[in-house]
Every structure is written in structure tokens, then in C-alpha cells.
Scaffold this motif. Structure first.
Motif, PDB file in Angstrom:
ATOM      1  N   TYR A 262       0.904  -1.317   0.062  1.00 37.71           N
ATOM      2  CA  TYR A 262      -0.019   0.106  -0.175  1.00 37.71           C
ATOM      3  C   TYR A 262       0.964   1.260  -0.218  1.00 37.71           C
ATOM      4  N   THR A 263       0.410   2.150  -0.838  1.00 33.85           N
ATOM      5  CA  THR A 263       0.927   3.702  -0.719  1.00 33.85           C
ATOM      6  C   THR A 263      -0.083   4.479  -1.246  1.00 33.85           C
ATOM      7  N   PRO A 264       0.261   5.765  -1.005  1.00 32.52           N
ATOM      8  CA  PRO A 264      -0.885   6.735  -1.540  1.00 32.52           C
ATOM      9  C   PRO A 264      -1.320   6.639  -3.072  1.00 32.52           C
ATOM     10  N   ASP A 265      -0.326   6.478  -3.689  1.00 31.82           N
ATOM     11  CA  ASP A 265      -0.649   6.306  -5.200  1.00 31.82           C
ATOM     12  C   ASP A 265      -1.265   5.100  -5.666  1.00 31.82           C
ATOM     13  N   VAL A 266      -0.885   3.851  -4.851  1.00 28.00           N
ATOM     14  CA  VAL A 266      -1.508   2.796  -5.118  1.00 28.00           C
ATOM     15  C   VAL A 266      -2.970   2.643  -4.617  1.00 28.00           C
ATOM     16  N   HIS A 267      -3.299   3.326  -3.680  1.00 27.48           N
ATOM     17  CA  HIS A 267      -4.603   3.794  -3.278  1.00 27.48           C
ATOM     18  C   HIS A 267      -5.570   4.366  -4.255  1.00 27.48           C
ATOM     19  N   LEU A 268      -5.037   5.205  -4.798  1.00 28.07           N
ATOM     20  CA  LEU A 268      -5.770   6.222  -5.892  1.00 28.07           C
ATOM     21  C   LEU A 268      -5.889   5.502  -6.966  1.00 28.07           C
ATOM     22  N   ALA A 269      -4.833   4.829  -7.402  1.00 31.01           N
ATOM     23  CA  ALA A 269      -4.862   4.104  -8.707  1.00 31.01           C
ATOM     24  C   ALA A 269      -5.502   2.889  -8.774  1.00 31.01           C
ATOM     25  N   ALA A 270      -5.757   1.994  -7.695  1.00 28.68           N
ATOM     26  CA  ALA A 270      -6.491   0.908  -7.288  1.00 28.68           C
ATOM     27  C   ALA A 270      -7.861   0.895  -7.770  1.00 28.68           C
ATOM     28  N   PHE A 271      -8.478   2.146  -7.781  1.00 25.14           N
ATOM     29  CA  PHE A 271      -9.868   2.271  -8.037  1.00 25.14           C
ATOM     30  C   PHE A 271     -10.225   2.436  -9.830  1.00 25.14           C
ATOM     31  N   ALA A 272      -8.923   2.597 -10.509  1.00 20.91           N
ATOM     32  CA  ALA A 272      -8.915   2.826 -11.772  1.00 20.91           C
ATOM     33  C   ALA A 272      -8.994   1.342 -12.444  1.00 20.91           C
ATOM     34  N   LEU A 273     -10.292   1.096 -13.030  1.00 21.77           N
ATOM     35  CA  LEU A 273     -10.710  -0.461 -13.222  1.00 21.77           C
ATOM     36  C   LEU A 273     -10.379  -0.626 -14.872  1.00 21.77           C
ATOM     37  N   PRO A 274      -9.986  -1.828 -15.231  1.00 22.43           N
ATOM     38  CA  PRO A 274     -10.043  -2.166 -16.562  1.00 22.43           C
ATOM     39  C   PRO A 274     -11.386  -2.132 -17.119  1.00 22.43           C
ATOM     40  N   ALA A 275     -11.806  -2.005 -18.439  1.00 20.66           N
ATOM     41  CA  ALA A 275     -12.915  -2.080 -18.887  1.00 20.66           C
ATOM     42  C   ALA A 275     -13.837  -3.035 -18.627  1.00 20.66           C
ATOM     43  N   TYR A 276     -13.292  -4.299 -18.542  1.00 20.46           N
ATOM     44  CA  TYR A 276     -13.924  -5.805 -18.448  1.00 20.46           C
ATOM     45  C   TYR A 276     -14.326  -5.806 -17.059  1.00 20.46           C
ATOM     46  N   VAL A 277     -13.747  -5.258 -15.981  1.00 22.33           N
ATOM     47  CA  VAL A 277     -14.122  -5.158 -14.611  1.00 22.33           C
ATOM     48  C   VAL A 277     -15.024  -4.343 -14.285  1.00 22.33           C
ATOM     49  N   ALA A 278     -15.112  -3.115 -15.033  1.00 23.26           N
ATOM     50  CA  ALA A 278     -15.798  -1.981 -14.884  1.00 23.26           C
ATOM     51  C   ALA A 278     -17.516  -2.445 -15.322  1.00 23.26           C
ATOM     52  N   ARG A 279     -17.604  -3.175 -16.349  1.00 29.46           N
ATOM     53  CA  ARG A 279     -18.611  -3.574 -16.692  1.00 29.46           C
ATOM     54  C   ARG A 279     -19.454  -4.419 -15.649  1.00 29.46           C
ATOM     55  N   TYR A 280     -18.753  -5.072 -14.728  1.00 30.74           N
ATOM     56  CA  TYR A 280     -19.417  -5.789 -13.643  1.00 30.74           C
ATOM     57  C   TYR A 280     -19.631  -4.891 -12.507  1.00 30.74           C
ATOM     58  N   VAL A 281     -18.924  -3.856 -12.422  1.00 30.09           N
ATOM     59  CA  VAL A 281     -19.126  -3.045 -11.193  1.00 30.09           C
ATOM     60  C   VAL A 281     -20.348  -2.173 -11.573  1.00 30.09           C
ATOM     61  N   HIS A 282     -20.470  -1.644 -12.741  1.00 32.53           N
ATOM     62  CA  HIS A 282     -21.556  -0.593 -13.052  1.00 32.53           C
ATOM     63  C   HIS A 282     -22.824  -1.417 -13.912  1.00 32.53           C
ATOM     64  N   GLY A 283     -22.817  -2.645 -14.092  1.00 31.92           N
ATOM     65  CA  GLY A 283     -23.957  -3.329 -14.299  1.00 31.92           C
ATOM     66  C   GLY A 283     -24.276  -3.139 -15.669  1.00 31.92           C
TER      67      GLY A 283
END
Length: 283
Positions: A262-283
Motif C-alpha cells: 500500500y502507498t498513497p499512489d496505489v490507493h488512488l490507482a487501485a480504483f481505476a478499473l480495466p474495462a472488463y471489470v468496470a462492466r461488472y461494477v456498473h452493471g
């Protein structure tokens, strides 16, 4: 002769660990448990044929389960961990100086006992910290009945098989929300999206129905084979999820010991999702 111990996370995908030394193996009251040694990953804990942690890469999961939600709180004081009988998440939670009470609710006493016996390098004394309380109980019942309120609830569960199935229901997440303080954060283990996309989709569907801000973030743990792992985030304050980098850095500087992932940069970057993952997240 070496023994190869397989993990079958997916019906079309299997890999194995080589071991010359099985330290413990049994069927507990709730699940099959095995602890063994591997020359690359050190000691390994598997439950019902699925890797829970290894000595060499456990820090990835435990740091990312604990620090993003606690960094979102100005001064987190009370934290509830559901599962996590190995003590790794508890260890990371207690690194935050503001934490006054950390409750670990584990259904299987044997996981705690065997982890303390064979995997004591994980908890590093966390179970003996006066701020820690261990409750042996069904996590779904505990959150449904507790009168306590927490700044963060961390669901450190196995995948939705066996005793963990109940930890993936809308009813359980609703009980967790009831047990949160205002602005509190709920985190839930949500599988490997590439192989277990339905798991992430279902958790996110429940979180979107319950929280003003539902999201997911990712981490890469070498022994969780099949792509990066997702953790689901639920909170009613959207501003909590992405604090300013300098604020995160100041908080990290207050924590004793070195971060390995864990670092501050990892925290912020971890929420940037690949498109295939974002489709599961946003429905």
C-alpha cells in the motif's frame, strides 16, 4: 517424494503447489483445512481447496483490505472484521494509532488456533493487543444483532462456498450497513473478476442498492492465480473514497513499520478499473 497440492478455483482451471512438508491437515467443524510448506511461497493455508494466504505474499491482501477504508476515515476508532481468523487484517488495522477497538468475528475457532500455532508470523501478536477482541460466532448473526457501531467493517471471507455463502447476501450487507457509523465504509472480498465475474457483479449490485457510493478496487497477489483480485467498497459519503494524495501520505507517515504494497499512489490507482471489470461494477 514431494506431494503436489492442487487448487481448483474454477472448473476449467487448476494449479498445484509442491510440498515436502504438510504441517497440518484435517476437516474442521466447518471446512477442510491444510497448512503446508512451499520452497517459494513459504507456509501456505488452504481452506476447502482454495489458497487463503502464503507467507511470502500475504501482505498484499491484508494491507489492501485494511488501509484504503481506514485511510478514508479522519480518525477510525472502531473496526469490525468478519472472518480473517489468520489475524493478518487485524494486524494491519491495529497499525492505525487512532483505532481503539478492533473486533474480529470468526466462525471457526480452529482457524485462529492453527494460525497462531503454525502461522504466527501473520498476526505478529495482534491477537494479544488489548484493543483486539475475538468473537467466535456466525458473522451474519453478529452484525444482525450487535448494538455497536463501527467506522469500518471488513468482510475477509472465503469465496461463496461452504460457511461463507451467507456473507454474500443482500441481507448480510444490509445488516453491515446498519452497524456502520455515519460515513463508515464496508469492504467485501469479491473474487477474481476474470474468472469470477459473477461474484463481483452480484456484490456490486447489492452495494449499489445500499450505498450512495459503491465501487471496487483491485490488487495483484501472486498466489491468487487468474488475474487481479477485486474488493468491493460501500459508503454513503462519496468524498471518502479518493482523499487527496498529501492527506494519504500524512496518514501513512503515522503508521508504524514499513508498507510492502500500500502507498498513497496505489490507493488512488487501485480504483481505476480495466474495462472488463468496470462492466461488472456498473452493471
Amino acid at each position: 517424494m514431494a506431494r503436489w497440492i492442487p487448487e481448483t478455483l474454477h472448473e476449467h482451471f487448476r494449479f498445484s503447489f509442491k510440498t515436502n512438508n504438510v504441517l497440518y491437515e484435517s476437516h474442521t467443524e466447518h471446512q477442510h483445512l491444510i497448512i503446508f510448506e512451499n520452497d517459494t511461497f513459504g507456509r501456505v493455508l488452504m481452506l476447502d481447496g482454495v489458497v487463503q494466504l502464503t507467507e511470502e505474499d500475504e501482505f498484499v491482501y491484508h494491507e489492501m483490505m485494511a488501509h484504503p477504508p481506514l485511510m478514508a476515515q479522519p480518525e477510525p476508532k472502531r473496526v469490525l472484521i468478519i472472518g480473517g481468523g489468520d489475524g493478518g487484517v487485524l494486524r494491519e488495522v491495529l497499525r492505525h494509532p487512532s483505532v481503539e477497538r478492533a473486533v474480529l468475528c470468526e466462525i471457526d475457532q480452529s482457524v485462529i488456533d492453527l494460525s497462531r500455532r503454525y502461522l504466527d508470523f501473520i498476526a505478529q501478536g495482534a491477537f494479544d493487543d488489548p484493543r483486539a477482541e475475538v468473537v467466535i460466532a456466525d458473522g451474519t448473526k453478529f452484525v444482525a444483532e450487535t448494538d455497536e457501531r463501527f467506522d469500518a467493517i471488513l468482510v475477509d471471507s472465503t469465496d461463496p462456498i461452504g460457511p461463507a455463502i451467507a456473507l454474500f447476501t443482500r441481507e448480510f450487507y444490509s445488516s453491515c450497513k446498519r452497524a456502520l457509523n455515519e460515513g463508515g465504509v464496508l469492504i467485501a472480498q469479491s473474487g477474481l473478476p476474470f474468472l469470477q465475474g459473477d461474484e463481483l457483479r452480484d456484490v456490486q449490485k447489492s452495494f449499489r442498492a445500499l450505498f450512495a457510493d459503491a465501487a471496487a478496487y483491485m490488487m495483484t497477489t501472486p498466489t491468487y492465480i487468474g488475474g487481479p483480485m477485486a474488493l468491493s467498497w460501500g459508503c454513503d459519503d462519496p468524498a471518502r473514497r479518493m482523499p487527496e494524495r498529501e492527506r494519504l501520505k500524512a496518514r501513512v507517515d503515522q503508521i508504524k513499520g514499513e508498507m510492502k504494497y500500500y502507498t498513497p499512489d496505489v490507493h488512488l490507482a487501485a480504483f481505476a478499473l480495466p474495462a472488463y471489470v468496470a462492466r461488472y461494477v456498473h452493471g
